[in-house]
Design a protein around this motif. Structure first.
Motif: not given
Length: 385
Positions: A77-82
């Motif tokens: 799952v691609f996810c925001s890191t900040l």
């Protein structure tokens, strides 16, 4: 000693207690009842969603959202890191693995160009993610259109984590209503609160119906307790939903108060060398849930951490911006696409007290403390001509 000034505290209105008293008088205490139903309906009206399920937390809503779209063991799952860890933790509950995407400078949210490029690369090798989990950070929407277009191009479901952005807009619509599923949080520090709680929204009635089913221990329709699926105890109580109904009525006032905080901070501190405030992207209206800024120590004289500690000595709570998830020990083995922008924002970023119940005196204390740090740094390190 001065009273503490905290980062973001609950701010109750006049109607919450009446709704809670009604719940007690009618004995609707359990996680069902008229306040739950009304809260879901009223929330949909406010944000422009079709269907909603009131849940015990925003984290629970993310967990259910991922399960509803079929995320399973071994998926990516691609996810925001900040963002806060609660965004990515539910990915791991299902045995899936997050892949973190860097921020842009315009909104501090997921970089649409970076996402588009990596999805194109993954499509060529047949390794697309099962979903994209997009965060709308600190009360500001991400640039949704290009992100949604990239997801649609490869038929990847978009889940929006709008936990921090209730009351914001993206092109006059509410973030959290563009993807297949959106989630919101009513934690105690959020712009409105139920003490603890969350909401899952979707334009697909079947998804929300299934969310309610799973959130009530996946109990089958039978006179006895029968379960054909694993469920969860994730429904919001009628008492807390009553608080939410009262809070929802003052949402616009809470947004206005937090934007006012930001405007005062910006006016008084924005001209100090080395200070830059989180920008407001032209595509939307931010709530300024938290007022965030970055500090360039070379220009300001001290770094972010020295400012934070100096204010803490005066009972003023500030915090660094979220530590990027790809730098968290628990996610050390996860892939990150980019990361330098988020790392820089973390290194220099500071969140100021931002509650909608701050007084002018509170704001003056915070401003005065920051200006004192700046002036003291210049005394201790004078510029040589």
């Amino acid at each position: 000693m001065s009273k503490p000034i905290l980062l973001s505290t609950p701010h109750m209105g006049d109607e919450e207690l009446a709704f809670v008293q009604e719940a007690f008088e009618t004995n609707w205490i359990a996680p069902v009842g008229p306040h739950v139903n009304a809260f879901e309906q009223e929330f949909c009206q406010v944000i422009g969603a079709s269907h909603a399920a009131a849940l015990s937390s925003g984290t629970a809503a993310i967990h259910l959202a991922l399960r509803l779209i079929g995320v399973e063991y071994g998926d990516e799952v691609f996810c925001s890191t900040l963002t806060f860890a609660a965004t990515a933790n539910p990915i791991t509950y299902l045995g899936a693995k997050p892949v973190f995407i860097d921020s842009d400078r315009t909104s501090w949210n997921m970089n649409p160009n970076l996402l588009g490029k990596v999805l194109e690369q993954r499509a060529r090798v047949g390794k697309l993610p099962k979903a994209v989990l997009l965060v709308h950070l600190y009360g500001q929407s991400a640039d949704i259109d290009p992100i949604l277009a990239a997801c649609n191009r490869y038929e990847i479901p978009l889940i929006e984590d709008a936990a921090e952005s209730l009351g914001a807009t993206y092109k006059k619509r509410s973030p959290g209503t563009f993807g297949r599923i959106g989630i919101y949080s009513f934690n105690g520090n959020k712009i409105i609160t139920t003490s603890g709680g969350g909401m899952l929204v979707s334009n697909e009635a079947s998804l929300v119906d299934k969310a309610r089913f799973l959130a009530t221990q996946a109990r089958d329709p039978a006179p006895h307790y029968q379960h054909s699926e694993i469920g969860y105890n994730y429904r919001l109580s009628n008492v807390l939903a009553g608080i939410g109904r009262g809070q929802l009525r003052v949402l616009n006032e809470r947004v206005a108060a937090r934007r006012r905080n930001f405007e005062i901070y910006q006016k008084r501190l924005g001209n100090l060398p080395g200070i830059e405030f989180m920008p407001e992207a032209a595509f939307g209206h931010a709530t300024r849930w938290l007022t965030c800024l970055t500090i360039d120590p070379g220009a300001f004289g001290v770094d972010r951490e020295q400012v934070r500690l100096a204010l803490a000595e005066q009972q003023i709570e500030t915090r660094p911006v979220w530590k990027p998830l790809h730098l968290q020990p628990v996610f050390a083995d996860c892939e990150c696409i980019g990361g330098m922008v988020a790392e820089d924002l973390f290194e220099r970023g500071l969140c100021l007290p931002s509650g909608s119940n701050l007084t002018n005196e509170d704001l003056e204390r915070v401003i005065g403390a920051i200006m004192a740090v700046y002036h003291n740094s210049k005394k201790n390190h004078p510029v040589l001509l």
